[in-house]
Design an enzyme around this catalytic site. Sequence first.
Site, PDB file in Angstrom:
ATOM      1  N   ASP A   8      -3.018   5.464  15.780  1.00  0.00           N
ATOM      2  CA  ASP A   8      -2.798   4.031  15.890  1.00  0.00           C
ATOM      3  C   ASP A   8      -1.297   3.800  16.071  1.00  0.00           C
ATOM      4  O   ASP A   8      -0.523   4.745  16.226  1.00  0.00           O
ATOM      5  CB  ASP A   8      -3.375   3.284  14.683  1.00  0.00           C
ATOM      6  CG  ASP A   8      -2.624   3.533  13.391  1.00  0.00           C
ATOM      7  OD1 ASP A   8      -1.668   4.331  13.369  1.00  0.00           O
ATOM      8  OD2 ASP A   8      -3.009   2.918  12.374  1.00  0.00           O
ATOM      9  N   CYS A  65      -2.737   8.099  11.508  1.00  0.00           N
ATOM     10  CA  CYS A  65      -2.462   6.687  11.271  1.00  0.00           C
ATOM     11  C   CYS A  65      -1.381   6.641  10.198  1.00  0.00           C
ATOM     12  O   CYS A  65      -0.809   7.674   9.863  1.00  0.00           O
ATOM     13  CB  CYS A  65      -3.720   5.912  10.897  1.00  0.00           C
ATOM     14  SG  CYS A  65      -4.517   6.381   9.349  1.00  0.00           S
ATOM     15  N   THR A  67      -1.278   6.266   6.868  1.00  0.00           N
ATOM     16  CA  THR A  67      -1.515   7.132   5.706  1.00  0.00           C
ATOM     17  C   THR A  67      -2.482   8.268   6.002  1.00  0.00           C
ATOM     18  O   THR A  67      -2.609   9.196   5.208  1.00  0.00           O
ATOM     19  CB  THR A  67      -2.113   6.337   4.535  1.00  0.00           C
ATOM     20  OG1 THR A  67      -3.391   5.827   4.934  1.00  0.00           O
ATOM     21  CG2 THR A  67      -1.187   5.207   4.098  1.00  0.00           C
ATOM     22  N   HIS A  98     -11.728  27.306   4.162  1.00  0.00           N
ATOM     23  CA  HIS A  98     -12.872  27.077   3.282  1.00  0.00           C
ATOM     24  C   HIS A  98     -13.846  26.017   3.782  1.00  0.00           C
ATOM     25  O   HIS A  98     -15.036  26.080   3.458  1.00  0.00           O
ATOM     26  CB  HIS A  98     -12.390  26.651   1.890  1.00  0.00           C
ATOM     27  CG  HIS A  98     -11.749  27.754   1.127  1.00  0.00           C
ATOM     28  ND1 HIS A  98     -11.292  27.596  -0.155  1.00  0.00           N
ATOM     29  CD2 HIS A  98     -11.477  29.042   1.450  1.00  0.00           C
ATOM     30  CE1 HIS A  98     -10.781  28.719  -0.599  1.00  0.00           C
ATOM     31  NE2 HIS A  98     -10.868  29.625   0.369  1.00  0.00           N
ATOM     32  N   HIS A 133     -18.274  30.345   1.623  1.00  0.00           N
ATOM     33  CA  HIS A 133     -17.869  29.021   2.082  1.00  0.00           C
ATOM     34  C   HIS A 133     -18.864  28.463   3.103  1.00  0.00           C
ATOM     35  O   HIS A 133     -19.032  27.251   3.199  1.00  0.00           O
ATOM     36  CB  HIS A 133     -16.457  29.067   2.661  1.00  0.00           C
ATOM     37  CG  HIS A 133     -15.472  29.602   1.673  1.00  0.00           C
ATOM     38  ND1 HIS A 133     -15.120  28.915   0.538  1.00  0.00           N
ATOM     39  CD2 HIS A 133     -14.803  30.783   1.640  1.00  0.00           C
ATOM     40  CE1 HIS A 133     -14.260  29.635  -0.152  1.00  0.00           C
ATOM     41  NE2 HIS A 133     -14.054  30.778   0.490  1.00  0.00           N
TER      42      HIS A 133
END
Length: 146
Positions: A8, A65, A67, A98, A133
Amino acid sequence: MKISIGSDHAAFALKEHIAAYLRFKGVEVLDEGTHSEDSVDYPIFAEKVSKDVLEGKADYGILMCGTGLGMSIAANKFKGIYAALCLYPTMAKYARLHNNANVLVMAGRLMGPTLAEETVDTFLSTEFAGARHQRRVDEIKEFENR
């Protein structure tokens, strides 16, 4: 290797930096936007990059973005997308090792270019460990079928 990348407005500068960095390293980059710092809605770009990965147009996706939170939430709504918000190379290592993540999400307002480069390099160079995993990843995939 082909990477689909999107951001963004809040992470536009970091997206531009990472796209140029990847191209310099010989990686093919599919830039899904945004293409300026004008305000946009991040889910649009999460969808574009996720579809590129799901349709095989890209090996992995990178989303950014401010955060990383919105992009990771939006991308993980697509069946088959395993987007991991990684603020450090160690997080990227384990997202691949993992969890077999196929989309790296980073935070444009929380990461500088050098840290982002190291995080991208770690994500793209780490192979999924499989073994125990794989069982856990399969359990997660079962959620998508319910």
